[in-house]
Design a protein around this motif. Structure first.
Motif, mmCIF file in Angstrom:
data_model
loop_
_atom_site.group_PDB
_atom_site.id
_atom_site.type_symbol
_atom_site.label_atom_id
_atom_site.label_comp_id
_atom_site.label_asym_id
_atom_site.label_seq_id
_atom_site.Cartn_x
_atom_site.Cartn_y
_atom_site.Cartn_z
ATOM 1 N N UNK A 129 0.832 -1.200 0.000
ATOM 2 C CA UNK A 129 0.000 0.000 0.000
ATOM 3 C C UNK A 129 0.872 1.258 0.000
ATOM 4 N N UNK A 130 0.395 2.318 -0.646
ATOM 5 C CA UNK A 130 1.127 3.578 -0.583
ATOM 6 C C UNK A 130 1.110 4.157 0.827
ATOM 7 N N UNK B 91 -6.357 16.282 2.263
ATOM 8 C CA UNK B 91 -6.394 15.245 3.298
ATOM 9 C C UNK B 91 -7.683 14.442 3.189
ATOM 10 N N UNK B 92 -8.780 15.125 2.941
ATOM 11 C CA UNK B 92 -10.070 14.443 2.777
ATOM 12 C C UNK B 92 -10.047 13.534 1.552
ATOM 13 N N UNK B 93 -9.472 14.022 0.462
ATOM 14 C CA UNK B 93 -9.387 13.233 -0.761
ATOM 15 C C UNK B 93 -8.564 11.965 -0.533
ATOM 16 N N UNK B 94 -7.441 12.118 0.178
ATOM 17 C CA UNK B 94 -6.615 10.953 0.488
ATOM 18 C C UNK B 94 -7.396 9.966 1.359
ATOM 19 N N UNK B 95 -8.111 10.481 2.354
ATOM 20 C CA UNK B 95 -8.883 9.607 3.229
ATOM 21 C C UNK B 95 -9.930 8.814 2.470
ATOM 22 N N UNK B 96 -10.616 9.461 1.548
ATOM 23 C CA UNK B 96 -11.634 8.757 0.757
ATOM 24 C C UNK B 96 -10.991 7.685 -0.120
ATOM 25 N N UNK B 97 -9.803 7.986 -0.638
ATOM 26 C CA UNK B 97 -9.088 7.002 -1.453
ATOM 27 C C UNK B 97 -8.667 5.801 -0.606
ATOM 28 N N UNK B 98 -8.154 6.071 0.589
ATOM 29 C CA UNK B 98 -7.750 4.974 1.467
ATOM 30 C C UNK B 98 -8.958 4.114 1.824
ATOM 31 N N UNK B 99 -10.048 4.764 2.207
ATOM 32 C CA UNK B 99 -11.223 4.020 2.657
ATOM 33 C C UNK B 99 -11.875 3.227 1.516
ATOM 34 N N UNK B 100 -12.051 3.877 0.376
ATOM 35 C CA UNK B 100 -12.874 3.292 -0.691
ATOM 36 C C UNK B 100 -12.104 2.474 -1.710
ATOM 37 N N UNK B 101 -10.825 2.777 -1.909
ATOM 38 C CA UNK B 101 -10.036 2.083 -2.919
ATOM 39 C C UNK B 101 -9.006 1.139 -2.295
ATOM 40 N N UNK B 102 -8.197 1.650 -1.391
ATOM 41 C CA UNK B 102 -7.183 0.790 -0.776
ATOM 42 C C UNK B 102 -7.811 -0.234 0.157
ATOM 43 N N UNK B 103 -8.815 0.182 0.901
ATOM 44 C CA UNK B 103 -9.532 -0.706 1.838
ATOM 45 C C UNK B 103 -8.560 -1.473 2.740
ATOM 46 N N UNK B 104 -7.782 -0.744 3.546
ATOM 47 C CA UNK B 104 -6.808 -1.416 4.415
ATOM 48 C C UNK B 104 -7.511 -2.186 5.530
ATOM 49 N N UNK B 105 -6.772 -3.123 6.120
ATOM 50 C CA UNK B 105 -7.286 -3.879 7.253
ATOM 51 C C UNK B 105 -6.996 -3.185 8.577
ATOM 52 N N UNK C 188 4.896 5.512 -3.080
ATOM 53 C CA UNK C 188 4.295 4.305 -3.622
ATOM 54 C C UNK C 188 3.317 4.619 -4.735
ATOM 55 N N UNK C 189 2.723 3.591 -5.283
ATOM 56 C CA UNK C 189 1.864 3.736 -6.468
ATOM 57 C C UNK C 189 0.410 3.933 -6.075
ATOM 58 N N UNK C 190 -0.273 4.782 -6.846
ATOM 59 C CA UNK C 190 -1.727 4.885 -6.769
ATOM 60 C C UNK C 190 -2.272 4.852 -8.185
ATOM 61 N N UNK C 191 -3.563 4.590 -8.304
ATOM 62 C CA UNK C 191 -4.188 4.561 -9.630
ATOM 63 C C UNK C 191 -5.204 5.682 -9.756
ATOM 64 N N UNK C 192 -5.058 6.730 -8.923
ATOM 65 C CA UNK C 192 -6.019 7.821 -8.941
ATOM 66 C C UNK C 192 -5.322 9.124 -9.289
ATOM 67 N N UNK C 193 -5.830 9.832 -10.253
ATOM 68 C CA UNK C 193 -5.245 11.093 -10.669
ATOM 69 C C UNK C 193 -5.281 12.089 -9.513
ATOM 70 N N UNK C 194 -4.177 12.809 -9.316
ATOM 71 C CA UNK C 194 -4.110 13.777 -8.236
ATOM 72 C C UNK C 194 -3.541 13.209 -6.950
ATOM 73 N N UNK C 195 -3.424 11.887 -6.904
ATOM 74 C CA UNK C 195 -2.838 11.230 -5.734
ATOM 75 C C UNK C 195 -1.608 10.407 -6.134
#
Length: 326
Positions: free
Chosen positions: A18-19, A46-60, A319-326
């Protein structure tokens, strides 16, 4: 399925490591999007990153290291767990409102802010099994002495995570604001840069175990000048933007040069004055060093940069992300 604070089953990240993210967290007012002390661009990113972590990365699980917890010796690292001794960290006679006994307590480690900032809540699960695993990982090669400590999570952790994942429009959602455990890890009790880079290297394994690691500090943090700016009305000190740029240049440069250049900041004739003005004490800088260590040489990208008064608001990703702007 019922939750047990004493159990956790790690799994391999399904899509690779994970990034890693570094937030500039500000004070408790950062959670108030409309506060004049909040940098709106940093809040939005920060909000955009949080939404990406929650909805796309889905960490444990989430591991956070904040500028506001430093151990009392050079090679000692502490990992927070709930327990009776966490009461030693209560500030302003203010306790958070737990909705479950497995929850991280909040530490209101700030003074003379509007009353709402002592009523705000952020509900997250603790996990002793993850904490014990981190202690074991950090102790393996003998460089660090790691141990758990009964302690809540301080504002350097819960305020930016509340912006990233919570509902800042209400004081208390009365429900879990993140549905995975959050574990805070301390800084070492030293300003040594290489020690904290080493800490990052050891924590990097959790990227492979579907853990999201978030570092929390400030790219520039001069508290004395911040207070002076509020009294004088000075909008920007002349060292803030240059250090923001210098730090970004180092972190995003060739991976083999990152640690050597970070170590040069306090001693290089061209950089040391700028560094000391930007970080008279370097606890807000060290989380970025840890992020570089966690990265294992992965690309660093500056996601946001701003300067105001005597603070820098840079946000970074390794690290790598697949979302533009992140």
């Amino acid at each position: 399925m019922s939750y047990s604070i004493d159990e956790f089953h790690f799994r391999k990240s399904p899509n690779g490591p994970l990034p890693v993210f570094f937030f500039s967290h500000g004070g408790p007012t950062f959670a108030d999007r409309n506060s004049p002390r909040t940098n709106l661009g940093a809040w939005n990113k920060t909000r955009e990153v949080g939404e990406y972590i929650r909805n796309t990365l889905k960490p444990d699980f989430i591991i956070n290291i904040s500028a506001h917890w430093q151990s009392d010796s050079k090679n000692k690292i502490e990992v927070a767990i709930p327990g009776p001794k966490e009461d030693e960290y209560i500030k302003n006679n203010t306790r958070s409102n737990r909705i479950t006994e497995d929850e991280n307590a909040l530490i209101y480690d700030y003074y003379n802010f509007p009353a709402v900032h002592y009523r705000n809540q952020f509900h997250t699960l603790a996990n002793k099994a993850i904490a014990r695993d981190i202690v074991s990982t950090l102790s393996e090669d003998g460089y660090f002495k790691a141990e758990t400590r009964e302690r809540g999570i301080d504002h350097g952790t819960w305020v930016p995570l509340r912006v990233a994942f919570g509902n800042t429009e209400v004081e208390d959602t009365k429900k879990l604001d993140i549905d995975v455990p959050v574990v805070q890890v301390s800084l070492a009790g030293t300003d040594d840069i290489e020690t904290h880079y080493k800490l990052g290297q050891l924590l990097s394994k959790y990227r492979d175990l579907n853990g999201s690691i978030i570092l929390s500090g400030m790219s520039v943090h001069n508290l004395k000048d911040t207070h002076a700016a509020r009294k004088s009305g000075q909008k920007l000190f002349d060292y803030v933007e240059p250090f923001n740029s210098l730090l970004t240049g180092i972190l995003t440069g060739p991976s083999s040069e990152v640690l050597p250049q970070l170590k040069q900041l306090p001693i290089n004739d061209e950089w040391k004055t700028l560094y000391k003005k930007s970080h008279p004490t370097n606890e807000h800088f060290l989380p970025a060093v840890i992020g570089a260590g966690i990265s294992r040489g992965d690309e660093c990208k500056e996601l946001y940069s701003a300067a105001a008064g005597a603070v820098g608001w840079n946000i970074y990703r390794w690290g790598k992300t697949d979302q533009q702007g992140l």
